[in-house]
Design an enzyme around this catalytic site. Sequence first.
Site, PDB file in Angstrom:
ATOM      1  N   ASN A 106      29.444 -29.242 -18.058  1.00 29.98           N
ATOM      2  CA  ASN A 106      29.515 -28.999 -19.504  1.00 29.98           C
ATOM      3  C   ASN A 106      30.756 -28.148 -19.860  1.00 29.98           C
ATOM      4  OD1 ASN A 106      28.695 -28.851 -22.329  1.00 29.98           O
ATOM      5  ND2 ASN A 106      26.706 -29.497 -21.587  1.00 29.98           N
ATOM      6  N   ARG A 107      30.752 -27.559 -21.048  1.00 29.36           N
ATOM      7  CA  ARG A 107      32.006 -27.012 -21.595  1.00 29.36           C
ATOM      8  C   ARG A 107      32.178 -25.511 -21.377  1.00 29.36           C
ATOM      9  NH1 ARG A 107      30.342 -31.224 -24.468  1.00 29.36           N
ATOM     10  NH2 ARG A 107      31.916 -32.782 -25.000  1.00 29.36           N
ATOM     11  N   HIS A 132      33.193 -30.263 -17.705  1.00 35.52           N
ATOM     12  CA  HIS A 132      32.713 -30.822 -16.436  1.00 35.52           C
ATOM     13  C   HIS A 132      33.603 -30.513 -15.228  1.00 35.52           C
ATOM     14  CE1 HIS A 132      29.442 -32.519 -18.521  1.00 35.52           C
ATOM     15  NE2 HIS A 132      29.952 -33.661 -18.898  1.00 35.52           N
ATOM     16  N   HIS A 206      24.991 -36.509 -13.722  1.00 36.09           N
ATOM     17  CA  HIS A 206      25.327 -37.093 -15.022  1.00 36.09           C
ATOM     18  C   HIS A 206      24.899 -38.562 -15.132  1.00 36.09           C
ATOM     19  CE1 HIS A 206      27.451 -37.621 -18.769  1.00 36.09           C
ATOM     20  NE2 HIS A 206      27.975 -36.409 -18.705  1.00 36.09           N
ATOM     21  N   TYR A 208      23.296 -41.965 -16.382  1.00 37.04           N
ATOM     22  CA  TYR A 208      22.912 -42.581 -17.662  1.00 37.04           C
ATOM     23  C   TYR A 208      21.760 -43.530 -17.362  1.00 37.04           C
ATOM     24  CZ  TYR A 208      27.526 -41.323 -19.598  1.00 37.04           C
ATOM     25  OH  TYR A 208      28.647 -40.651 -20.036  1.00 37.04           O
ATOM     26  N   ASP A 278      23.940 -34.506 -28.471  1.00 37.75           N
ATOM     27  CA  ASP A 278      24.826 -34.104 -27.373  1.00 37.75           C
ATOM     28  C   ASP A 278      24.671 -32.588 -27.264  1.00 37.75           C
ATOM     29  OD1 ASP A 278      26.713 -33.921 -25.417  1.00 37.75           O
ATOM     30  OD2 ASP A 278      28.360 -34.790 -26.565  1.00 37.75           O
ATOM     31  N   GLN A 312      20.833 -31.102 -21.091  1.00 41.86           N
ATOM     32  CA  GLN A 312      21.673 -31.691 -22.128  1.00 41.86           C
ATOM     33  C   GLN A 312      21.153 -33.100 -22.402  1.00 41.86           C
ATOM     34  OE1 GLN A 312      24.426 -30.008 -23.328  1.00 41.86           O
ATOM     35  NE2 GLN A 312      25.647 -31.553 -24.400  1.00 41.86           N
ATOM     36  N   GLU A 340      20.895 -34.144 -18.566  1.00 39.43           N
ATOM     37  CA  GLU A 340      21.654 -33.391 -17.566  1.00 39.43           C
ATOM     38  C   GLU A 340      21.046 -32.000 -17.442  1.00 39.43           C
ATOM     39  OE1 GLU A 340      25.826 -33.632 -19.056  1.00 39.43           O
ATOM     40  OE2 GLU A 340      25.006 -35.254 -20.234  1.00 39.43           O
TER      41      GLU A 340
HETATM   42  C1  GLA Z   1      28.668 -34.795 -21.535  1.00 42.61           C
HETATM   43  C2  GLA Z   1      29.187 -34.221 -22.792  1.00 42.61           C
HETATM   44  C3  GLA Z   1      29.519 -35.301 -23.751  1.00 42.61           C
HETATM   45  C4  GLA Z   1      30.470 -36.297 -23.141  1.00 42.61           C
HETATM   46  C5  GLA Z   1      29.894 -36.814 -21.854  1.00 42.61           C
HETATM   47  C6  GLA Z   1      30.855 -37.701 -21.114  1.00 42.61           C
HETATM   48  O1  GLA Z   1      27.380 -35.146 -21.601  1.00 42.61           O
HETATM   49  O2  GLA Z   1      28.317 -33.276 -23.362  1.00 42.61           O
HETATM   50  O3  GLA Z   1      30.074 -34.761 -24.914  1.00 42.61           O
HETATM   51  O4  GLA Z   1      31.685 -35.670 -22.873  1.00 42.61           O
HETATM   52  O5  GLA Z   1      29.539 -35.757 -21.020  1.00 42.61           O
HETATM   53  O6  GLA Z   1      31.378 -38.722 -21.910  1.00 42.61           O
END
Ligand code: GLA
Length: 375
Positions: A106-107, A132, A206, A208, A278, A312, A340
Amino acid sequence: MRKLNLFLGSVLVLFMFGISSCGNKAKEMVTTENFGSFDGKEVSLFTLTNAKGDVVKLTNYGAAIVEVNVPDRNGDKANITFGYETLDGYLAGDAYFGKVVGQYANRIAKGKFTLDEVEYTLALNNFPNSLHGGPAGWHSRVWTAEVLKGTDFPAVKFTYNKPDMEEGYPGNVVAEVVYNWTDDNELIMDYKVTTDRRSVINITNHAYFNLHGSGNGDILDHEVLIRASAFTPVDPTLIPTGELRPVEGTPFDFRTPHLIGERIGEEYDQLILGRGYDHNFVLDNVEEVDAEVYDPSTGRVLQVITDQPGVQLYTGNFLDGTQTGRGGKVYQYRSGLCLETQHFPDSPNQASFPSVILTPEEPFLSSTTYKFGVR
Ligand code: GLA
């Protein structure tokens, strides 16, 4: 004497048989094929088959989950996770499909954090922030792989030795993830991270998911439950503001099941900023299962069980049909969702969030399970 020889002989035969059958058992559960090479290292594709005959595929590139093949309520199996057909797909892809993300998932705001009065600077790969673990984070590395022997279930261990200051993070760090694929269709991910110098850590997977089968429509009709009484609202760059906002009365209340599509289009500030969901949910961590996804059409269920404080929910808002995955499937807008498990985004800069400091004295140990079933 002859009797004794015969006896010793039989013991030896039994012993050898024991060893070889043990070895065979492990071999049958996990097969390994070549998936190419990157950075001078061999990349493999591992196929894990449990006693039910259900299959998970993994690669040591990014320690990623490549496929999860599980039945629907009629017993029809499909791959329900995103992955690429080839290693080249992974090298070109940018959406972290099934990858292990580190050193900080994450950020981190503006790519900067201060630890023990030293400021560290990270690459800004999600302007103006670092996302990430940076452009060459753990998702883009070839991990060392070991098929575990003598286990009850198919299990593969991936290890990454991260040199001091790689991608701006202090510490020679050793990250390990063990994937266990049980006979109850649980994919148990056990993480262990150690360091020789104080640092920060946030690790996730991560993957999907689309419970119809990946590449088959969107996830707006998936029903989601998240046992979280609060979430962390974000600023326009998706950095938490520091507020823990109660979900009560908001489109973020998933304490009872709701379809993803039910409220995603509402004019709610956080849904607009996030372009959908998100966001990090603050888990209550009171019941065994922290989150659940159910697809009423196929009956498939995904349960998420974690010891992490957050998760997340990302609803594939940046997917745009430019990524083609396994079996030629095209991944369209909102055709997959991620859960996540993690520490909260930007924790190194937010003193009120649970600590993400990694020390040489105490390894970071964590476990998250994705459990697949039907209803
Ligand atoms: C995470 C982020 C999203 C995006 C995805 C990858 O989940 O929170 O904003 O960047 O990764 O696309």
